[in-house]
Design a protein around this motif. Structure first.
Motif, PDB file in Angstrom:
ATOM      1  N   VAL A  52      -0.737   3.657   7.251  1.00 19.51           N
ATOM      2  CA  VAL A  52      -0.532   5.089   7.509  1.00 19.51           C
ATOM      3  C   VAL A  52       0.846   5.327   8.122  1.00 19.51           C
ATOM      4  O   VAL A  52       1.602   6.202   7.682  1.00 19.51           O
ATOM      5  CB  VAL A  52      -1.637   5.656   8.432  1.00 19.51           C
ATOM      6  N   ARG A  53       1.191   4.513   9.137  1.00 13.40           N
ATOM      7  CA  ARG A  53       2.501   4.677   9.799  1.00 13.40           C
ATOM      8  C   ARG A  53       3.649   4.425   8.812  1.00 13.40           C
ATOM      9  O   ARG A  53       4.631   5.182   8.782  1.00 13.40           O
ATOM     10  CB  ARG A  53       2.615   3.708  10.993  1.00 13.40           C
ATOM     11  N   THR A  54       3.527   3.386   7.993  1.00 15.64           N
ATOM     12  CA  THR A  54       4.581   3.067   7.021  1.00 15.64           C
ATOM     13  C   THR A  54       4.730   4.192   6.003  1.00 15.64           C
ATOM     14  O   THR A  54       5.847   4.626   5.685  1.00 15.64           O
ATOM     15  CB  THR A  54       4.232   1.739   6.292  1.00 15.64           C
ATOM     16  N   ILE A  55       3.612   4.697   5.489  1.00 18.45           N
ATOM     17  CA  ILE A  55       3.677   5.753   4.457  1.00 18.45           C
ATOM     18  C   ILE A  55       4.286   7.027   5.052  1.00 18.45           C
ATOM     19  O   ILE A  55       5.157   7.659   4.437  1.00 18.45           O
ATOM     20  CB  ILE A  55       2.272   6.035   3.877  1.00 18.45           C
ATOM     21  N   ARG A  56       3.852   7.389   6.257  1.00 24.41           N
ATOM     22  CA  ARG A  56       4.429   8.590   6.894  1.00 24.41           C
ATOM     23  C   ARG A  56       5.940   8.472   7.017  1.00 24.41           C
ATOM     24  O   ARG A  56       6.687   9.431   6.729  1.00 24.41           O
ATOM     25  CB  ARG A  56       3.835   8.788   8.292  1.00 24.41           C
ATOM     26  N   ALA A  67      -5.620   9.629  12.239  1.00 26.67           N
ATOM     27  CA  ALA A  67      -4.930  10.835  12.734  1.00 26.67           C
ATOM     28  C   ALA A  67      -3.855  10.431  13.744  1.00 26.67           C
ATOM     29  O   ALA A  67      -2.717  10.911  13.687  1.00 26.67           O
ATOM     30  CB  ALA A  67      -5.938  11.803  13.362  1.00 26.67           C
ATOM     31  N   ALA A  68      -4.206   9.529  14.654  1.00 20.55           N
ATOM     32  CA  ALA A  68      -3.237   9.086  15.668  1.00 20.55           C
ATOM     33  C   ALA A  68      -2.055   8.370  15.021  1.00 20.55           C
ATOM     34  O   ALA A  68      -0.928   8.441  15.508  1.00 20.55           O
ATOM     35  CB  ALA A  68      -3.929   8.168  16.685  1.00 20.55           C
ATOM     36  N   ALA A  69      -2.307   7.700  13.901  1.00 20.34           N
ATOM     37  CA  ALA A  69      -1.240   6.953  13.210  1.00 20.34           C
ATOM     38  C   ALA A  69      -0.371   7.857  12.346  1.00 20.34           C
ATOM     39  O   ALA A  69       0.666   7.427  11.868  1.00 20.34           O
ATOM     40  CB  ALA A  69      -1.855   5.841  12.363  1.00 20.34           C
ATOM     41  N   GLY A  70      -0.810   9.120  12.113  1.00 15.87           N
ATOM     42  CA  GLY A  70       0.058  10.033  11.382  1.00 15.87           C
ATOM     43  C   GLY A  70      -0.551  10.745  10.188  1.00 15.87           C
ATOM     44  O   GLY A  70       0.144  11.513   9.514  1.00 15.87           O
ATOM     45  N   ALA A  71      -1.841  10.532   9.892  1.00 17.20           N
ATOM     46  CA  ALA A  71      -2.465  11.284   8.796  1.00 17.20           C
ATOM     47  C   ALA A  71      -2.457  12.770   9.144  1.00 17.20           C
ATOM     48  O   ALA A  71      -2.567  13.140  10.312  1.00 17.20           O
ATOM     49  CB  ALA A  71      -3.893  10.796   8.561  1.00 17.20           C
ATOM     50  N   GLN A  72      -2.302  13.639   8.127  1.00 16.57           N
ATOM     51  CA  GLN A  72      -2.163  15.081   8.379  1.00 16.57           C
ATOM     52  C   GLN A  72      -3.346  15.901   7.886  1.00 16.57           C
ATOM     53  O   GLN A  72      -3.426  17.103   8.103  1.00 16.57           O
ATOM     54  CB  GLN A  72      -0.852  15.565   7.760  1.00 16.57           C
ATOM     55  N   ALA A  73      -4.270  15.274   7.174  1.00 16.12           N
ATOM     56  CA  ALA A  73      -5.548  15.877   6.782  1.00 16.12           C
ATOM     57  C   ALA A  73      -6.506  14.708   6.599  1.00 16.12           C
ATOM     58  O   ALA A  73      -6.065  13.573   6.389  1.00 16.12           O
ATOM     59  CB  ALA A  73      -5.410  16.672   5.482  1.00 16.12           C
ATOM     60  N   LEU A  74      -7.808  14.967   6.702  1.00 18.02           N
ATOM     61  CA  LEU A  74      -8.796  13.892   6.629  1.00 18.02           C
ATOM     62  C   LEU A  74      -9.867  14.266   5.614  1.00 18.02           C
ATOM     63  O   LEU A  74     -10.363  15.402   5.627  1.00 18.02           O
ATOM     64  CB  LEU A  74      -9.437  13.661   8.004  1.00 18.02           C
ATOM     65  N   LEU A 125       0.265  13.720   4.248  1.00 25.77           N
ATOM     66  CA  LEU A 125      -0.493  12.500   3.951  1.00 25.77           C
ATOM     67  C   LEU A 125      -1.965  12.697   4.325  1.00 25.77           C
ATOM     68  O   LEU A 125      -2.283  13.075   5.452  1.00 25.77           O
ATOM     69  CB  LEU A 125       0.083  11.322   4.742  1.00 25.77           C
ATOM     70  N   ILE A 126      -2.833  12.417   3.362  1.00 24.74           N
ATOM     71  CA  ILE A 126      -4.287  12.513   3.578  1.00 24.74           C
ATOM     72  C   ILE A 126      -4.817  11.142   3.985  1.00 24.74           C
ATOM     73  O   ILE A 126      -4.553  10.142   3.312  1.00 24.74           O
ATOM     74  CB  ILE A 126      -5.006  12.955   2.279  1.00 24.74           C
ATOM     75  N   GLY A 127      -5.560  11.094   5.093  1.00 23.47           N
ATOM     76  CA  GLY A 127      -6.323   9.901   5.445  1.00 23.47           C
ATOM     77  C   GLY A 127      -7.753  10.099   4.975  1.00 23.47           C
ATOM     78  O   GLY A 127      -8.176  11.226   4.719  1.00 23.47           O
ATOM     79  N   PHE A 128      -8.529   9.036   4.843  1.00 21.74           N
ATOM     80  CA  PHE A 128      -9.893   9.219   4.330  1.00 21.74           C
ATOM     81  C   PHE A 128     -10.828   8.117   4.788  1.00 21.74           C
ATOM     82  O   PHE A 128     -10.410   7.063   5.272  1.00 21.74           O
ATOM     83  CB  PHE A 128      -9.899   9.307   2.802  1.00 21.74           C
ATOM     84  N   SER A 129     -12.104   8.402   4.561  1.00 20.15           N
ATOM     85  CA  SER A 129     -13.173   7.441   4.822  1.00 20.15           C
ATOM     86  C   SER A 129     -14.312   7.738   3.853  1.00 20.15           C
ATOM     87  O   SER A 129     -14.394   8.829   3.293  1.00 20.15           O
ATOM     88  CB  SER A 129     -13.676   7.600   6.257  1.00 20.15           C
ATOM     89  N   ALA A 176       0.843  -1.201   0.000  1.00 25.42           N
ATOM     90  CA  ALA A 176       0.000   0.000   0.000  1.00 25.42           C
ATOM     91  C   ALA A 176       0.875   1.248   0.000  1.00 25.42           C
ATOM     92  O   ALA A 176       0.586   2.237  -0.684  1.00 25.42           O
ATOM     93  CB  ALA A 176      -0.938  -0.003   1.212  1.00 25.42           C
ATOM     94  N   CYS A 177       1.977   1.185   0.749  1.00 21.42           N
ATOM     95  CA  CYS A 177       2.924   2.304   0.774  1.00 21.42           C
ATOM     96  C   CYS A 177       3.553   2.494  -0.603  1.00 21.42           C
ATOM     97  O   CYS A 177       3.638   3.606  -1.119  1.00 21.42           O
ATOM     98  CB  CYS A 177       3.991   2.051   1.835  1.00 21.42           C
ATOM     99  N   GLU A 178       3.955   1.384  -1.207  1.00 24.86           N
ATOM    100  CA  GLU A 178       4.589   1.447  -2.534  1.00 24.86           C
ATOM    101  C   GLU A 178       3.668   2.152  -3.545  1.00 24.86           C
ATOM    102  O   GLU A 178       4.102   3.072  -4.252  1.00 24.86           O
ATOM    103  CB  GLU A 178       4.901   0.017  -2.988  1.00 24.86           C
ATOM    104  N   VAL A 179       2.406   1.764  -3.604  1.00 26.21           N
ATOM    105  CA  VAL A 179       1.531   2.381  -4.618  1.00 26.21           C
ATOM    106  C   VAL A 179       1.131   3.807  -4.233  1.00 26.21           C
ATOM    107  O   VAL A 179       0.888   4.630  -5.108  1.00 26.21           O
ATOM    108  CB  VAL A 179       0.287   1.523  -4.951  1.00 26.21           C
ATOM    109  N   THR A 180       1.113   4.115  -2.933  1.00 28.66           N
ATOM    110  CA  THR A 180       0.839   5.502  -2.520  1.00 28.66           C
ATOM    111  C   THR A 180       1.915   6.438  -3.067  1.00 28.66           C
ATOM    112  O   THR A 180       1.618   7.559  -3.493  1.00 28.66           O
ATOM    113  CB  THR A 180       0.819   5.610  -0.979  1.00 28.66           C
ATOM    114  N   LEU A 181       3.173   5.956  -3.049  1.00 23.44           N
ATOM    115  CA  LEU A 181       4.290   6.816  -3.461  1.00 23.44           C
ATOM    116  C   LEU A 181       4.477   6.877  -4.975  1.00 23.44           C
ATOM    117  O   LEU A 181       5.105   7.813  -5.488  1.00 23.44           O
ATOM    118  CB  LEU A 181       5.584   6.340  -2.791  1.00 23.44           C
ATOM    119  N   GLN A 182       3.930   5.899  -5.698  1.00 24.27           N
ATOM    120  CA  GLN A 182       4.160   5.847  -7.156  1.00 24.27           C
ATOM    121  C   GLN A 182       3.823   7.157  -7.882  1.00 24.27           C
ATOM    122  O   GLN A 182       4.651   7.655  -8.657  1.00 24.27           O
ATOM    123  CB  GLN A 182       3.387   4.682  -7.775  1.00 24.27           C
ATOM    124  N   PRO A 183       2.641   7.743  -7.687  1.00 29.58           N
ATOM    125  CA  PRO A 183       2.349   8.979  -8.434  1.00 29.58           C
ATOM    126  C   PRO A 183       3.269  10.140  -8.037  1.00 29.58           C
ATOM    127  O   PRO A 183       3.535  11.027  -8.849  1.00 29.58           O
ATOM    128  CB  PRO A 183       0.885   9.279  -8.099  1.00 29.58           C
TER     129      PRO A 183
END
Ligand code: CP3
Length: 357
Positions: free
Chosen positions: A129-133, A198-205, A142-146, A57-64
């Motif tokens: 989230v922690r790995t990507i941060r 947010a607790a894991a490190g997301a910076q916007a939701l 990093l944006i978190g979402f739901s 998930a981290c790998e594909v988050t960083l690809q773009p």
């Protein structure tokens, strides 16, 4: 614990502070239009295996971010992780939409649902989230979402994608109490999910309300907006999440922008069916706006893409509080080179707009 941000344009724009140029990210920026995404997905075996592996998930988050000068990263996951964690049995057939093995139809089905354990069934999301941060090293936020409660309920009650999600609408008319019980459980789940991100490190939701716009005005307020407001209120009472800007996006619902701003969120997503100048007028500068290029423009040609991007920037004008984005997710057949054209034009012309009196 974390490195200082090297590029804070996106967060500054959400706070309606001045920026050197307009920040941009793209909904679904990690996705099938990128050959490297398709390769990682093939290695993972399935979409869910990809989403459930924090490393992949981290790998594909960083690809773009490797290809384009984007101003934000978005967690690679899906809105349907919550219903999956509730036991509905999510699967994605290749090339097709989501499917639930156990849709929610009866009172007994709704009674069985509880808020999932963020350190249990959904721990893989927080690990991602922690790995990507960590791997972002402060490059961009990093944006978190739901999903929104309404949009999650659409899929849970229908059991799959749909043109009109009439099964949930029928529940709203026939058994409104049951629909409200479902939406309340979902609102508490969404709030806990975003607070954990947010607790894991997301910076916007960001809350994706993809299907709110298919409701009439009064049902929209009763079944969609009300539960997003409940989520925003809960996040404001949370020690970690209260610091983070929240973006609400109801697709096809621009007539409700002012009421959405009343929730106390920081920003609103806007689709392409309204000019940003009119959207700005509707919210009176109370919130930042994110949008709103028609994703189909990316299927045209570089000259048209630049012209249409400038039109969006001109419509918002020289004011703080604009995050450029598409009005909905990028589609699989888009040429990645066209995304580069868009990102570079937004940064170049955003400076021109800012130099205006
Ligand atoms: O934006 C990003 O790059 C982050 C990842 C992200 C995905 N889904 C990955 C994904 C985000 C933010 C979402 C949100 C999402 N998921 C929404 C709300 C936004 C919107 O587009 O309206 C909705 C409604 C869903 C539900 C969903 N997930 C559907 C209907 C589908 C199938 C159709 C499709 O577009 O493929 C998915 C699968 C999905 N989620 C894919 C991706 C990259 C494609 C799956 C694959 O690789 O086969």
């Amino acid at each position: 614990m974390s490195e200082p941000l090297k590029n804070d344009r996106f967060l500054r724009a959400l706070r309606r502070e001045p920026t050197d140029t307009t920040p941009i990210w793209v909904m679904r920026q990690a996705g099938r239009y990128l050959p490297e995404y398709r390769a990682t997905r093939a290695r993972a075996g399935s979409f869910m295996a990809l989403a459930q592996s924090p490393e992949l998930a981290c790998e594909v988050t960083l690809q773009p971010l490797e290809r384009f000068d984007l101003d934000a990263a978005i967690l690679f996951s899906d809105i349907l992780t919550i219903p999956d964690a509730m036991g509905l049995g999510l699967s994605f057939a290749q090339g097709e939409g989501p499917q639930f093995a156990h849709p929610v139809r009866t009172r007994a089905d709704v009674d069985k649902l509880g808020v999932p354990d963020m350190d249990g069934e959904l721990r893989y999301v927080m690990d991602a989230v922690r790995t990507i941060r960590r791997e972002l090293h402060g490059r961009v936020p990093l944006i978190g979402f739901s999903g929104s409660p309404w949009t999650l309920a659409c899929y849970m009650v229908e059991g799959e994608g749909s043109r009109d999600f009439a099964t949930l609408k029928a529940m709203c008319w026939n058994e409104p109490k049951l629909a409200h019980q479902l939406l309340d459980t979902l609102a508490r789940s969404v709030a806990a999910y975003l607070a954990a991100q947010a607790a894991a490190g997301a910076q916007a939701l960001m809350v994706f309300d993809t299907w709110g716009g298919m409701l009439g005005p009064a049902p929209y307020r009763e079944f969609s907006l009300r539960y997003m407001a409940q989520v925003v209120d809960a996040l404001k009472a949370d020690a970690h999440a209260r610091e983070l800007p929240v973006i609400l996006f109801s697709k096809g619902a621009h007539r409700h922008l002012s009421a959405m701003a009343d929730t106390g969120c920081a920003a609103l997503g806007v689709d392409w069916t309204i000019d940003l100048a009119d959207a700005r007028a509707a919210v009176g500068g109370r919130v930042a706006l994110q949008g709103n290029l028609d994703p189909a423009v990316l299927r045209s040609n570089p000259e048209t893409i630049r012209r249409e991007a400038r039109a969006v920037l001109d419509s918002f004008g020289n004011h703080p509080g604009h995050v450029f984005n598409l009005g909905h997710g990028i589609t699989p057949e888009v040429d990645p080179e066209h995304v580069k054209v868009l990102v570079d034009e937004v940064h170049a012309y955003g400076r021109v707009v800012r130099a205006r009196a």
